[in-house]
Write a protein that holds these residues in place. Sequence first.
Motif, PDB file in Angstrom:
ATOM      1  N   CYS A  25       0.818  -1.348  -0.025  1.00 51.62           N
ATOM      2  CA  CYS A  25      -0.125  -0.044   0.063  1.00 51.62           C
ATOM      3  C   CYS A  25       0.960   1.160   0.263  1.00 51.62           C
ATOM      4  CB  CYS A  25      -0.933  -0.124   1.177  1.00 51.62           C
ATOM      5  SG  CYS A  25      -2.291  -1.261   1.027  1.00 51.62           S
ATOM      6  N   HIS A  26       2.054   1.320   0.820  1.00 53.96           N
ATOM      7  CA  HIS A  26       2.794   2.419   0.782  1.00 53.96           C
ATOM      8  C   HIS A  26       3.423   2.568  -0.609  1.00 53.96           C
ATOM      9  CE1 HIS A  26       5.803   5.351   2.189  1.00 53.96           C
ATOM     10  NE2 HIS A  26       6.951   4.220   1.564  1.00 53.96           N
ATOM     11  N   THR A  61      -2.506  12.816   1.341  1.00 58.18           N
ATOM     12  CA  THR A  61      -1.367  11.881   0.862  1.00 58.18           C
ATOM     13  C   THR A  61      -0.343  12.965  -0.040  1.00 58.18           C
ATOM     14  OG1 THR A  61      -2.927  10.150   0.474  1.00 58.18           O
ATOM     15  CG2 THR A  61      -0.727   9.917  -0.607  1.00 58.18           C
ATOM     16  N   GLU A  94       0.797   3.823  -2.963  1.00 58.78           N
ATOM     17  CA  GLU A  94       0.429   5.334  -2.719  1.00 58.78           C
ATOM     18  C   GLU A  94       1.807   6.366  -3.275  1.00 58.78           C
ATOM     19  OE1 GLU A  94      -0.634   6.159   1.282  1.00 58.78           O
ATOM     20  OE2 GLU A  94      -2.774   5.144   0.889  1.00 58.78           O
TER      21      GLU A  94
END
Length: 190
Positions: A78-79, A170, A82
């Motif tokens: 996920c990191h 983000t 993103e």
Amino acid sequence: MQGTITQISSSEKVPLYLSAIKQHTGLALTFALTLIIPLGGITIGMLGDELLLLPIAIGTLFFLISYFIFSTLKSSICHYYETTLVNQFGSNATATVLHKSAEDNTHYFQYIKNKQDASQSEETVYFIEYKYTHDRPYKSTFVINNKALYDKIEINSEVPIKILASAPETSVPRLVELGAALGFTSGECK
């Protein structure tokens, strides 16, 4: 800095997910291998004429290892997703440095009783906390590996970042631009 919010299509997101997953192939294989032990233990415990509780209990305990590897794998993918999403579709902005901190993770390995023969593994992690505004204020933190670059960044100075307009909480730093502004080459900033 406000930008127009545009939807990112699934056809554009899928390659980013696949790229993040590809970077974690080793961890995914480790997860798959650690899943074999608990499944094998539970299967052995249930296959015989009698129900064997010890292999079932050990297999169940080993599921915890698989669970933690899976949690790490999911979080890391996920990191990376993103970060890639913001780098590809984000808009440029600037942020203000609020706080700097360093975490010393030096480890000493002593194989012999004599302290002079001990070796050490030095690792220091440098954190930069920053704030920015996109309809409302946000805070975030990033890590720098270069001590010289960390030392040149001043509190209350401006740092270049990228913000995802559809999810302004983000953001990622534009380290190459930051380093160039402070006199570093792109290789010293990654």
